[in-house]
Motif scaffolding. Structure first.
Motif: not given
Ligand code: NAD
Length: 237
Positions: A172, A141, A72, A45-46, A137, A15-17, A170, A36
């Motif tokens: 993403t 968190k 993450n 699958d988590l 959500y 994913g993004g982060i 962020v 992932d």
């Molecule tokens: P993203 O959707 O780009 O990445 C999330 C990743 O988690 C994906 O690659 C996805 O495949 C994986 N994932 C989801 N469900 C899954 C499962 N059942 N099994 C295995 N993998 C799984 O999102 P992101 O923005 O990179 O989010 C990363 C973290 O940052 C998350 O915990 C999110 O809540 C947190 N976050 C994001 C933001 C934002 O604005 N993007 C803000 C605050 C917190």
């Protein structure tokens, strides 16, 4: 090379982060095991409890040790409680809360036997200061934030530091898909959001990953149970 000789496990690594965390840890010498749903070293699958329970041991078996765990991965359920389905609730609790719980529970004995380690959970600023219209959500968190504080206190004596990064918006796929689902142009919507941030832009994944790397590093050696907000000066309103 702050992480030379260290082994890390990063969830949500595609994913993004997640990608940015993997990149910074690798750039500084860590061997990083990614997980992932697809395209990672340990696909799974988590929501699968047995997969989570076994993963830290599998990584330690494959690489000889486990020094860093980054919980993450996450999903976001939008909307008020009256719009949330049972499936939204079940999936959010399983992926955002139960998986980090299981991964921490399995990783801590490995780290303790090695004499220490570090865990960084990705919570959210909303887990500390709830925003509007995302109760499913946000409560997950908040649970991650609470788990971080509990474990940060309980396992410091074993040399295990547990902290969380709490981002605001962020750039993403999670954020962009949300705009698309609501019929908005993601680029325009992000430009609007940029204007709401005192620093002038929402975060890029690297802005968050650099803080995660700091928390994983020896520079954060006295930090345990901290919830580090990374928000460009934008408070939750
Ligand atoms: P993203 O959707 O780009 O990445 C999330 C990743 O988690 C994906 O690659 C996805 O495949 C994986 N994932 C989801 N469900 C899954 C499962 N059942 N099994 C295995 N993998 C799984 O999102 P992101 O923005 O990179 O989010 C990363 C973290 O940052 C998350 O915990 C999110 O809540 C947190 N976050 C994001 C933001 C934002 O604005 N993007 C803000 C605050 C917190």
């Amino acid at each position: 090379m702050r992480f030379a000789g260290q082994v890390a496990l990063v969830t949500g690594a595609s994913g993004g982060i997640g990608k940015a965390i993997v990149a910074v840890l690798r750039a500084e010498g860590a061997t990083v095991a990614t997980t992932d749903r697809a395209g990672s070293d340990f696909d799974g699958d988590l929501m699968d409890a047995a997969f989570c329970d076994a993963l830290p041991v599998r990584v330690a078996d494959a690489h000889g040790r486990l020094d860093i765990l980054c919980n993450n991965a996450g999903i976001i359920t939008r909307g008020q409680i009256t719009e949330a389905t049972d499936d939204d609730l079940r999936r959010s609790l399983a992926i955002n809360v139960e998986a980090p719980f299981r991964l921490c529970r399995a990783a801590i004995p490995i780290m303790a036997a090695q004499g220490g380690g570090t865990i960084v959970n990705t919570a959210s600023c909303w887990g500390v200061h709830p925003g509007p219209n995302h109760p499913v959500y946000i409560m997950t968190k908040a649970a991650v934030a609470s788990l971080t504080q509990c474990l940060g206190r309980d396992h410091a004596h074993q040399g295990i530091r547990v902290n969380a990064v709490c981002p605001n918006e962020v750039d993403t796929p999670m954020l962009r898909t949300g705009f698309t689902t609501r019929g908005l142009n993601p680029d325009t919507a992000i430009a609007d959001l940029d204007a709401s941030v005192p620093l002038g832009r929402i975060a890029q994944p690297e802005d968050i990953a650099d803080v995660v790397a700091f928390l994983c590093s020896d520079a954060a050696r006295y930090m345990c149970g901290a919830l580090v907000e990374v928000n460009g000066g934008k408070p939750v309103t």
